[in-house]
Design a protein around this motif. Structure first.
Motif, mmCIF file in Angstrom:
data_model
loop_
_atom_site.group_PDB
_atom_site.id
_atom_site.type_symbol
_atom_site.label_atom_id
_atom_site.label_comp_id
_atom_site.label_asym_id
_atom_site.label_seq_id
_atom_site.Cartn_x
_atom_site.Cartn_y
_atom_site.Cartn_z
ATOM 1 N N SER A 1 14.864 43.632 66.988
ATOM 2 C CA SER A 1 14.855 42.278 67.547
ATOM 3 C C SER A 1 13.403 41.836 67.676
ATOM 4 O O SER A 1 12.481 42.643 67.537
ATOM 5 C CB SER A 1 15.543 42.246 68.918
ATOM 6 O OG SER A 1 14.708 42.817 69.914
ATOM 7 N N ASP A 2 13.212 40.540 67.947
ATOM 8 C CA ASP A 2 11.838 40.031 68.092
ATOM 9 C C ASP A 2 11.475 39.793 69.550
ATOM 10 O O ASP A 2 10.535 39.052 69.846
ATOM 11 C CB ASP A 2 11.660 38.748 67.276
ATOM 12 C CG ASP A 2 12.525 37.604 67.804
ATOM 13 O OD1 ASP A 2 13.372 37.846 68.689
ATOM 14 O OD2 ASP A 2 12.346 36.459 67.330
ATOM 15 N N ASP A 3 12.187 40.438 70.490
ATOM 16 C CA ASP A 3 11.959 40.211 71.920
ATOM 17 C C ASP A 3 10.523 40.486 72.335
ATOM 18 O O ASP A 3 9.980 39.802 73.208
ATOM 19 C CB ASP A 3 12.902 41.089 72.757
ATOM 20 C CG ASP A 3 14.359 40.686 72.600
ATOM 21 O OD1 ASP A 3 14.613 39.583 72.071
ATOM 22 O OD2 ASP A 3 15.245 41.473 73.006
ATOM 23 N N ASN A 4 9.905 41.504 71.738
ATOM 24 C CA ASN A 4 8.537 41.872 72.107
ATOM 25 C C ASN A 4 7.496 41.269 71.166
ATOM 26 O O ASN A 4 6.332 41.672 71.186
ATOM 27 C CB ASN A 4 8.399 43.399 72.120
ATOM 28 C CG ASN A 4 9.285 44.041 73.172
ATOM 29 O OD1 ASN A 4 9.303 43.618 74.325
ATOM 30 N ND2 ASN A 4 10.040 45.056 72.781
ATOM 31 N N TYR A 5 7.918 40.312 70.350
ATOM 32 C CA TYR A 5 7.018 39.703 69.377
ATOM 33 C C TYR A 5 6.908 38.185 69.552
ATOM 34 O O TYR A 5 6.522 37.484 68.633
ATOM 35 C CB TYR A 5 7.491 40.016 67.955
ATOM 36 C CG TYR A 5 7.196 41.439 67.518
ATOM 37 C CD1 TYR A 5 5.977 41.760 66.919
ATOM 38 C CD2 TYR A 5 8.116 42.449 67.727
ATOM 39 C CE1 TYR A 5 5.697 43.054 66.524
ATOM 40 C CE2 TYR A 5 7.849 43.748 67.334
ATOM 41 C CZ TYR A 5 6.636 44.052 66.728
ATOM 42 O OH TYR A 5 6.360 45.341 66.339
ATOM 43 N N VAL A 6 7.251 37.678 70.731
ATOM 44 C CA VAL A 6 7.262 36.222 70.939
ATOM 45 C C VAL A 6 5.873 35.627 70.769
ATOM 46 O O VAL A 6 5.669 34.679 69.995
ATOM 47 C CB VAL A 6 7.835 35.881 72.330
ATOM 48 C CG1 VAL A 6 7.713 34.378 72.603
ATOM 49 C CG2 VAL A 6 9.298 36.309 72.415
ATOM 50 N N THR B 1 13.194 41.745 61.044
ATOM 51 C CA THR B 1 13.426 42.908 61.892
ATOM 52 C C THR B 1 14.374 43.869 61.185
ATOM 53 O O THR B 1 15.045 43.504 60.221
ATOM 54 C CB THR B 1 14.038 42.497 63.247
ATOM 55 O OG1 THR B 1 15.275 41.811 63.016
ATOM 56 C CG2 THR B 1 13.101 41.567 64.006
ATOM 57 N N GLU C 1 10.872 48.594 75.871
ATOM 58 C CA GLU C 1 12.323 48.623 76.044
ATOM 59 C C GLU C 1 12.736 49.496 77.233
ATOM 60 O O GLU C 1 13.562 49.090 78.054
ATOM 61 C CB GLU C 1 12.999 49.144 74.768
ATOM 62 C CG GLU C 1 12.843 48.234 73.565
ATOM 63 C CD GLU C 1 11.554 48.454 72.790
ATOM 64 O OE1 GLU C 1 11.394 47.815 71.737
ATOM 65 O OE2 GLU C 1 10.726 49.287 73.224
ATOM 66 N N SER D 1 6.609 40.636 77.477
ATOM 67 C CA SER D 1 7.729 39.704 77.346
ATOM 68 C C SER D 1 7.987 39.032 78.690
ATOM 69 O O SER D 1 7.622 39.554 79.753
ATOM 70 C CB SER D 1 8.984 40.428 76.866
ATOM 71 O OG SER D 1 9.457 41.319 77.853
ATOM 72 N N PRO E 1 10.801 38.655 80.480
ATOM 73 C CA PRO E 1 11.555 39.462 81.448
ATOM 74 C C PRO E 1 10.691 40.534 82.127
ATOM 75 O O PRO E 1 10.814 40.765 83.333
ATOM 76 C CB PRO E 1 12.657 40.099 80.600
ATOM 77 C CG PRO E 1 12.849 39.154 79.462
ATOM 78 C CD PRO E 1 11.473 38.647 79.152
#
Length: 329
Positions: free
Chosen positions: A51-56, A77, A232, A260, A262
């Motif tokens: 996923s791209d959650d940590n690549y915003v 990804t 993560e 991120s 969150p």
């Protein structure tokens, strides 16, 4: 008036009229001279995550570079996080589909370099979150000093690690290259202040971290300090602490790395006590810039690390860190 003009005067005015018409055509149309279109470089970015959650923020910097430097960037990804074979197949696919250069956060940097040495990959490579560059001259690295980052975090933890507190590292064999370097640095940094109190605990994505941590504290009277080398596991541990009644009574601190939203929210709530952050926006921009320079036959200076920082809750309102964590596109 034209009747009173001499032949030379008539010729002069006719020439002026023709000249003005030509100038108008040259300045307002491409009928005579067409403007040269800027070359657009197709660049593929393949990360090690699913996923791209940590690549915003990385993607924000990458998108800005694409606009300013005429690149067409395709961000990809994996279907399964940390799947080396899958990443290698995607690299070969993007090369075959016409990319000018490849940007990769490698599952295994040495394996990707071997593909280049064996001519399976002939495109320029830019490695992110990895120091693998090889000696071909057609590869570069845009990365952070994860060992020093971890070492600094370890020193911070050592200052708060009491004699009655147990330190646990939530690590596993599937950690990324960055996570491994980060963990090595942490061990180096905490050794003096927490000697004899540190231990590893295998964390896996399939395990329920709540049960793992309950087991760690079962029958214990001492508090524990948790360190997560990957974003993560840090996020999951923070969520567990928030959702578990009385968790703060036995968790003295939670530390790790990530930027991120969150994760930053958990730092703001005080659940995460300390956090290592990186300037991902700059990393995204510079990786595209390096890819274009290599694709055009240029060279890229390697060996320099981008900046990283350790922050606590109170630092979130610091203008310096706000610009890094919430960059304006």
């Amino acid at each position: 008036m034209m009747k009173n003009m001499t032949g030379k005067e008539k010729l002069f005015w006719i020439s002026c009229g023709i000249g003005l018409t030509l100038l108008f055509l040259l300045s307002s149309t491409d009928l005579i001279i067409k403007e040269e279109e800027a070359k657009v470089h197709p660049i593929s970015v393949i990360v090690e995550a699913d996923s791209d959650d940590n690549y915003v923020n990385f993607r924000k910097g990458m998108d800005l570079a694409a606009v300013e430097l005429n690149a067409d960037v395709n961000f990809i990804t994996l279907y399964e996080k940390g799947n080396r074979r899958q990443q290698e197949e995607l690299l070969k696919r993007e090369q075959q589909d016409g990319s000018s250069a490849l940007i990769v956060a490698p599952v295994n940097g040495e394996a990707v370099l071997a593909m280049q040495e064996e001519n399976q990959l002939v495109l320029p490579l830019v490695f992110i979150n990895s120091e693998a560059v090889g000696e071909s001259g057609t590869a570069a690295a845009v990365t952070f000093d994860y060992f020093t980052m971890g070492e600094n975090l370890g020193k911070e933890i050592a200052t708060v690690c009491g004699p009655d507190e147990k330190l646990y590292f939530l690590e596993n064999e599937a950690m990324s290259v960055a996570g491994r370097k980060f963990m090595e640095g942490i061990r180096s940094g905490v050794v003096e202040g927490c000697e004899g109190t540190a231990a590893s605990y295998a964390w896996t994505p399939d395990a329920e971290i709540t049960k793992i941590l309950e087991k760690l504290t079962e029958g214990r009277t001492q508090k524990i300090i948790l360190v997560a080398p990957e974003p993560e596991s840090l996020l999951e541990a923070a969520q567990m602490i928030e959702d578990t009644e009385g968790a703060e009574e036995w968790v003295a601190g939670l530390y790790g790395r990530g930027s991120s939203v969150p994760i930053l929210n958990f730092l703001d709530k005080g659940i995460i006590k300390g956090l290592c952050i990186t300037d991902d926006f700059s990393a995204g921009y510079l990786s595209v810039k390096a890819a274009i320079e290599l694709a055009e036959g240029g060279s890229v200076q390697t060996g320099n690390y981008l900046d990283s920082y350790f922050i606590r809750r109170g630092d979130l309102r610091n203008e310096k860190y706000e610009k890094i964590l919430y960059p304006v596109e």
